[in-house]
Design an enzyme around this catalytic site. Structure first.
Site: not given
Length: 450
Positions: A274-275, A277, A279, A296, A325, A397
């Site tokens: 799930c990399a 964008p 950062g 991603d 996935d 997050c």
């Protein structure tokens, strides 16, 4: 203060109010503000973002005022959004006129205009919108009535928790249950925009180098860690020295902990799931010479990883990307174990609402269960790719326990070979002496036993 007189290259306040209403209308229809703003003309985008953010941070109050003052709102969604934007700006204008100036960093983001300017410019929007013209008198009447009757209306409106805290009722209830001593502080902090923090790319510059460049450019900033600098006020990235040269990347202090928590040594095989964008991908590569795979599901967001790595000079042969996935390793994994896995999984993003005020209005309570289930599927799948002695860092997050501590505990119960190691756990975005210094994040680190 009011905008200066109109200039051919400078938008009028009425232009800004109209475009802000269109963006707020899009959010209320279920579209993310980032997507909506991307279609706003470039000349308007900065001012519209400021007003739209301000409206969404005060949407609960504006809605309640509207309900108290307009018994039957016209069936025109743009007018409804225009009324909400106008009320949010007007309330701030009156408050600013009646209280001493507040120059604290937390208040600098607030768009403040003279009271009469807000009314005149808001009503002026309708002159250029044929479908809104039947409601001109209504808008003018509501705004002028609010000026006269504000104390009583405001007192009545704030009896509604959604108006008092500017969050959905279910969100307030969830935080109150999870953090009985801190829920009010969390809600208040969510309405204070986060600072702009720069993570210095140690392969190209040092904190001292960047601080000198910022000082030479007249940009006020402080060194917030040995790897980061926080600006006194946010700026466009191209107005800050060193961006094109790859000296730094914008990244919140809480997000910077991801690459610091992963045990990394040169030559490791690392997975960033799930990399996008990119950062955290870049930060991992800045820390150590590793062989890295970034995943991603979105090909466009995957392209952003390439662009970001290219800018910081880390897009070499040791990095590969796949559109896949993360929950389905059979579709992308070559069965070579990873030494370290970063599982920065999808979540409600409840920890970053101070940066994205639309999130609180776009999310539904059922989303928490849905994302928690998805997270469990992803981390269970990723655990199969970790080699003995390897590590997986679970990160979100979010500040909802279902996407944090509860998820980590349940994972440990499902996997006897997972040993939990020290990590920060839940980081709460609470206001401190220097303001709200970081976003809400959760981290749990696991080692795979033999």
């Amino acid at each position: 203060m009011p905008l200066p007189p109109a200039h051919p290259s400078r938008p009028t306040l009425s232009d800004t109010i109209l475009a802000s209403a269109q963006n707020v209308q899009a959010v209320l229809a279920g579209r993310s503000l980032s997507d909506s703003l991307s279609t706003t003309p470039a000349a308007l985008r900065a001012s519209v973002q400021a007003v739209a953010f301000h409206t969404l941070r005060n949407l609960g109050l504006a809605r309640e005022i509207k309900l108290l003052m307009v018994k039957r709102t016209p069936p025109n969604q743009l007018f409804d959004a225009l009324l909400l934007v106008s009320l949010a700006l007007l309330e701030t204008a009156i408050d600013a006129a009646e209280t001493p100036p507040d120059t604290s960093p937390a208040r600098r983001h607030i768009p403040v205009y003279a009271v009469h300017t807000v009314v005149d410019q808001a009503v002026g929007v309708i002159d250029g919108q044929k479908k809104l013209q039947p409601y001109k008198a209504l808008l003018n009447g509501v705004l002028r009535s609010y000026i006269r009757e504000r104390p009583g209306i405001l007192t009545q409106a704030r009896k509604n928790p959604e108006a008092r805290y500017n969050h959905p009722a279910w969100w307030i209830h969830r935080l109150r249950k999870a953090y009985p001593d801190q829920w009010q502080a969390l809600l208040a902090a969510a309405n204070i925009p986060g600072p702009m923090t720069l993570r210095v790319n140690a392969r190209r510059a040092s904190v001292a180098d960047l601080m000198t460049a910022l000082q030479d450019a007249g940009i006020s900033a402080v060194s917030s860690s040995e790897h980061a600098i926080t600006l006194a006020s946010p700026l466009p990235v191209h107005d800050i020295p060193g961006f094109d040269e790859g000296w730094w990347s914008v990244q919140d202090m809480a997000a910077q902990q991801a690459a610091m928590l992963l045990p990394l040594t040169p030559g490791m095989r690392v997975l960033d799931a799930c990399a996008a964008p990119g950062g955290k991908t870049a930060h991992i590569l800045e820390r150590a010479d590793v062989e890295l795979l970034a995943l991603d599901t979105d090909p466009q967001r995957l392209q952003r990883i390439h662009q970001n790595l290219q800018r910081v000079g880390l897009d070499g042969d040791h990095v590969s990307t796949k559109c896949a996935d993360a929950a389905d390793p059979a579709s992308w994994w070559d069965e070579r174990p990873f030494d370290a896995v970063l599982a920065d999984v999808p979540c409600t993003a409840s920890g970053v609402v101070r940066r994205h005020p639309d999130i609180r209005w776009l999310r539904r309570e059922a989303d928490i269960r849905r994302t928690a289930q998805l997270q469990g599927q992803i981390i269970d799948a990723l655990w199969t790719t970790v080699g003995p002695g390897g590590h997986m860092l679970y990160a979100t997050c979010s500040i909802f326990p279902q996407e944090g501590e509860q998820q980590a505990e349940q994972f440990a119960q499902r996997h006897a070979d997972a040993r939990r190691l020290p990590a920060p756990g839940q980081l709460l975005p609470l206001d401190g002496a220097g303001g709200v210094t970081h976003d809400g994040f959760f981290y749990a680190l696991f080692a795979k036993t033999a």
